[in-house]
Design a protein around this motif. Sequence first.
Motif, PDB file in Angstrom:
ATOM      1  N   HIS A   1      24.720  12.038  19.705  1.00  0.00           N
ATOM      2  CA  HIS A   1      24.391  10.613  19.703  1.00  0.00           C
ATOM      3  C   HIS A   1      23.227  10.352  20.648  1.00  0.00           C
ATOM      4  O   HIS A   1      23.255  10.771  21.790  1.00  0.00           O
ATOM      5  N   GLY A   2      22.195   9.680  20.114  1.00  0.00           N
ATOM      6  CA  GLY A   2      21.040   9.323  20.931  1.00  0.00           C
ATOM      7  C   GLY A   2      20.913   7.813  21.004  1.00  0.00           C
ATOM      8  O   GLY A   2      21.353   7.099  20.107  1.00  0.00           O
ATOM      9  N   CYS A   3      20.319   7.332  22.076  1.00  0.00           N
ATOM     10  CA  CYS A   3      20.131   5.887  22.281  1.00  0.00           C
ATOM     11  C   CYS A   3      19.346   5.302  21.094  1.00  0.00           C
ATOM     12  O   CYS A   3      18.375   5.890  20.638  1.00  0.00           O
ATOM     13  N   ASP A   4      19.769   4.124  20.610  1.00  0.00           N
ATOM     14  CA  ASP A   4      19.079   3.554  19.452  1.00  0.00           C
ATOM     15  C   ASP A   4      17.956   2.593  19.854  1.00  0.00           C
ATOM     16  O   ASP A   4      17.327   1.980  19.000  1.00  0.00           O
ATOM     17  N   TYR A   5      17.691   2.449  21.154  1.00  0.00           N
ATOM     18  CA  TYR A   5      16.556   1.635  21.586  1.00  0.00           C
ATOM     19  C   TYR A   5      15.275   2.451  21.358  1.00  0.00           C
ATOM     20  O   TYR A   5      15.160   3.597  21.804  1.00  0.00           O
TER      21      TYR A   5
ATOM     22  N   LYS B   1      17.132   9.304  23.158  1.00  0.00           N
ATOM     23  CA  LYS B   1      17.597  10.033  24.338  1.00  0.00           C
ATOM     24  C   LYS B   1      19.100  10.309  24.212  1.00  0.00           C
ATOM     25  O   LYS B   1      19.859   9.439  23.810  1.00  0.00           O
ATOM     26  N   LYS B   2      19.493  11.521  24.552  1.00  0.00           N
ATOM     27  CA  LYS B   2      20.906  11.890  24.414  1.00  0.00           C
ATOM     28  C   LYS B   2      21.780  11.035  25.340  1.00  0.00           C
ATOM     29  O   LYS B   2      21.506  10.913  26.531  1.00  0.00           O
ATOM     30  N   MET B   3      22.837  10.474  24.767  1.00  0.00           N
ATOM     31  CA  MET B   3      23.760   9.648  25.540  1.00  0.00           C
ATOM     32  C   MET B   3      24.590  10.542  26.464  1.00  0.00           C
ATOM     33  O   MET B   3      24.960  11.661  26.089  1.00  0.00           O
ATOM     34  N   ALA B   4      24.881  10.038  27.637  1.00  0.00           N
ATOM     35  CA  ALA B   4      25.754  10.760  28.564  1.00  0.00           C
ATOM     36  C   ALA B   4      27.003   9.917  28.764  1.00  0.00           C
ATOM     37  O   ALA B   4      26.914   8.808  29.280  1.00  0.00           O
ATOM     38  N   ASP B   5      28.141  10.393  28.301  1.00  0.00           N
ATOM     39  CA  ASP B   5      29.394   9.626  28.346  1.00  0.00           C
ATOM     40  C   ASP B   5      29.227   8.232  27.751  1.00  0.00           C
ATOM     41  O   ASP B   5      29.694   7.235  28.310  1.00  0.00           O
ATOM     42  N   GLY B   6      28.504   8.168  26.629  1.00  0.00           N
ATOM     43  CA  GLY B   6      28.367   6.895  25.921  1.00  0.00           C
ATOM     44  C   GLY B   6      27.340   5.938  26.487  1.00  0.00           C
ATOM     45  O   GLY B   6      27.212   4.812  26.023  1.00  0.00           O
TER      46      GLY B   6
END
Length: 219
Positions: A120-124, A130-135
């Motif tokens: 999961h990557g940030c949708d902004y 950018k890879k999400m870290a713990d959501g």
Amino acid sequence: MVSDVTLKRDGTLPVRCLGLIDHSGRTKVALFSQQAQQQFVENTVVEISGVYKKTWQGEDQLVTSTVTKCQFVSDDAVKSNVTEEDVKYFEGLTDFGGSGHQQGDTKFTVSGIEDASIYHGCDYDGCHKKKMADGVCPTCSGTTSLLTYRVKLELMKEDGQILYGVVFEKDIVNLFGQIDVAEDTTHVDLMSTLVYRLPCQVKGNILNGKAINLRKIVE
Ligand SMILES: [Zn+2]
């Protein structure tokens, strides 16, 4: 990112490149003459007017005209976060080679898919998935994300030497076309899909294990 000033046309024309990011993505602009000789500070906001967009060798860039203006704006509200990926991207462009990070392009054959991962990557937009870290996005602290992936390519140079370079979704789409991933897509599925699209002739660079600015060589 700001390049050094170089002199073109037998030393009579100063040229400076700026690497730019905004909410919509990355681009670059080449400034000439007096505009090239202005002082620019990295990670500040500039407003550029009188330019048009052009795609050259697979890269988007802004082209100046006689009415181009480039000036500082003190409005940090429109400032985008510069990510490590942005910096690597610009360092991979030959325009910014004056800083000693990069030379020209190397030709490679994408000869294999070494590894892949779906995450999961940030949708902004400004975070470039950018890879999400713990959501949570480490760059913008946002919590909305979408599935994306990165792939480690096996790249063979013309002399037969094998190198490995990681690329992200955008590069893969440019090289191989759109590839859909879902929650139940495994990294093996993704690798298998890509293997069927090999080999592929590309040019670009590898920096710190990442493939930078890879473009398909169109014969
Ligand atoms: Zn983000």
